[in-house]
Design an enzyme around this catalytic site. Sequence first.
Site, PDB file in Angstrom:
ATOM      1  CG  ASN A 272      -2.425  -1.564 -13.421  1.00 43.16           C
ATOM      2  OD1 ASN A 272      -2.321  -1.705 -11.067  1.00 43.16           O
ATOM      3  ND2 ASN A 272      -2.279  -2.409 -14.141  1.00 43.16           N
TER       4      ASN A 272
ATOM      5  N   GLY B 236       0.748  -1.301   0.002  1.00 42.50           N
ATOM      6  CA  GLY B 236      -0.508   0.036   0.238  1.00 42.50           C
ATOM      7  C   GLY B 236       0.758   1.382   0.090  1.00 42.50           C
TER       8      GLY B 236
ATOM      9  CG  LEU C 252      -2.583  -9.103 -17.455  1.00 48.58           C
ATOM     10  CD1 LEU C 252      -3.217  -8.286 -15.942  1.00 48.58           C
ATOM     11  CD2 LEU C 252      -1.687  -9.748 -17.526  1.00 48.58           C
ATOM     12  CG  ASP C 253      -0.183  -5.653 -17.290  1.00 52.65           C
ATOM     13  OD1 ASP C 253      -0.746  -4.953 -16.089  1.00 52.65           O
ATOM     14  OD2 ASP C 253       0.557  -6.415 -16.484  1.00 52.65           O
TER      15      ASP C 253
ATOM     16  CG  HIS D  93       2.740  -3.017 -15.067  1.00 49.39           C
ATOM     17  ND1 HIS D  93       2.452  -3.669 -14.756  1.00 49.39           N
ATOM     18  CD2 HIS D  93       3.902  -3.458 -15.762  1.00 49.39           C
ATOM     19  CE1 HIS D  93       3.170  -4.830 -14.971  1.00 49.39           C
ATOM     20  NE2 HIS D  93       4.268  -4.482 -15.997  1.00 49.39           N
TER      21      HIS D  93
ATOM     22  CG  MET E 292      -0.202  -7.605  -6.431  1.00 46.79           C
ATOM     23  SD  MET E 292       0.767  -6.913  -8.389  1.00 46.79           S
ATOM     24  CE  MET E 292       1.256  -8.238  -8.920  1.00 46.79           C
TER      25      MET E 292
ATOM     26  CB  SER F 116       3.156   2.910 -17.607  1.00 48.26           C
ATOM     27  OG  SER F 116       4.331   1.980 -18.444  1.00 48.26           O
TER      28      SER F 116
HETATM   29  C1  GAR Z   1       3.710  -1.683  -7.095  1.00 50.25           C
HETATM   30  O1  GAR Z   1       5.138  -1.617  -7.043  1.00 50.25           O
HETATM   31  C2  GAR Z   1       2.836  -2.061  -8.493  1.00 50.25           C
HETATM   32  O2  GAR Z   1       3.602  -0.768  -9.651  1.00 50.25           O
HETATM   33  C3  GAR Z   1       2.850  -3.215  -8.226  1.00 50.25           C
HETATM   34  O3  GAR Z   1       3.118  -3.250  -7.334  1.00 50.25           O
HETATM   35  C4  GAR Z   1       3.388  -2.236  -6.485  1.00 50.25           C
HETATM   36  C5  GAR Z   1       2.734  -2.685  -5.178  1.00 50.25           C
HETATM   37  O4  GAR Z   1       2.582  -1.836  -4.272  1.00 50.25           O
HETATM   38  N1  GAR Z   1       2.096  -3.666  -9.231  1.00 50.25           N
HETATM   39  C6  GAR Z   1       1.465  -4.591  -9.780  1.00 50.25           C
HETATM   40  O5  GAR Z   1       2.820  -5.587 -10.432  1.00 50.25           O
HETATM   41  C7  GAR Z   1       0.499  -4.632 -10.716  1.00 50.25           C
HETATM   42  N2  GAR Z   1       0.765  -5.253 -12.116  1.00 50.25           N
HETATM   43  P1  GAR Z   1       2.114  -0.887  -3.111  1.00 50.25           P
HETATM   44  O6  GAR Z   1       1.557  -1.811  -2.449  1.00 50.25           O
HETATM   45  O7  GAR Z   1       3.490  -0.535  -1.715  1.00 50.25           O
HETATM   46  O8  GAR Z   1       1.840   0.246  -3.569  1.00 50.25           O
END
Ligand code: GAR
Length: 221
Positions: free
Chosen positions: A106, A11, A143-144, A108, A89, A135
Site C-alpha cells: 500500500n 489513479g 491499518l497502515d 500511504h 480507500m 510510505s
Molecule cells: C494518494 O495520495 C495515496 O497515497 C492515498 O490516496 C491518494 C491516491 O491518489 N492513499 C491513502 O490515503 C490510503 N490510505 P491517486 O488516486 O491519484 O493515486
Amino acid sequence: MRLAVLASGRGSNLLAILDAITRGELDAQVVGVFSDKADAPALAHARDAGVEARPLSPRGFASRSEFDEHLFSLVDAVQPDLIVCAGYMRLISDAAVAARIGRMINIHPSLLPEFKGLRTHQQALDAGVRMHGASVHYVTPELDGGPVIAQARVAIEADDDVARLAERVLQREHPLLVATLREISTGRITWESGGVHYGRRPLHAPLQLDDCNRLIQDFPA
Ligand code: GAR
C-alpha cells in the site's frame, strides 16, 4: 511481475506505474485494476491502457468480508504476483489480508508510523512537524501498520496548506512507488520470515528515496 492494482479514485499512482512500464523503467505488467467506485478515473486510465478494469460496488454485499471475498476472487483470477493498493480507500477484512501477507503493498501519504488513517496532511500540519512524506508498506491486518519498505521525505514549508502539501507529497509518491516496485520486481526487496528483506538481509529501517529517485539505505538524519 504481474500487478493487480486496487484504486478508489483519481489513479495518478496507477498512471505512474503504467507510464514507467511504457518507458521501460519497470519490468512489470498491470493485469487488472479493481475499484470499489464505478466512476473512479483509475478505471478509465486502465481501459485507456488496454488493461482489464473491474468496478465492484460494496452495495449488495451483506458484510465487508463478503465483499472482499468476491473482490479478491476477481483479483486472484488475474493471477497477480503482487497486489498494489494505490489510493484504495476501503478497509480490507483481516481474512483477505491474512491470506495475502507479503503479496500486497500500500502507498500511504505520511511517514509511517506517523499519521495513519485519513487526512494525513492536515494531521501533519496540526502536529507542527517539519518533515512529512509518503510510505510504501506491506499490508497487514493492522491499518497502515504493516512493515514499511520505503519512504519519500518532503519538508513542510512555513506557508503550506493542505492542498500545497498534498501536491508536493503526491509528486514524490509516484517515483517512490515505481522505485519500490522495481526493487521488488528484481528480487532485491522480498518478504521473508514475516518481514521485509533487502538484498536478502532483514531491513531495519525504511529505504529512502533520494533526489535521483533511487532507493538508498542510511539516509542522513
Ligand atoms: C494518494 O495520495 C495515496 O497515497 C492515498 O490516496 C491518494 C491516491 O491518489 N492513499 C491513502 O490515503 C490510503 N490510505 P491517486 O488516486 O491519484 O493515486
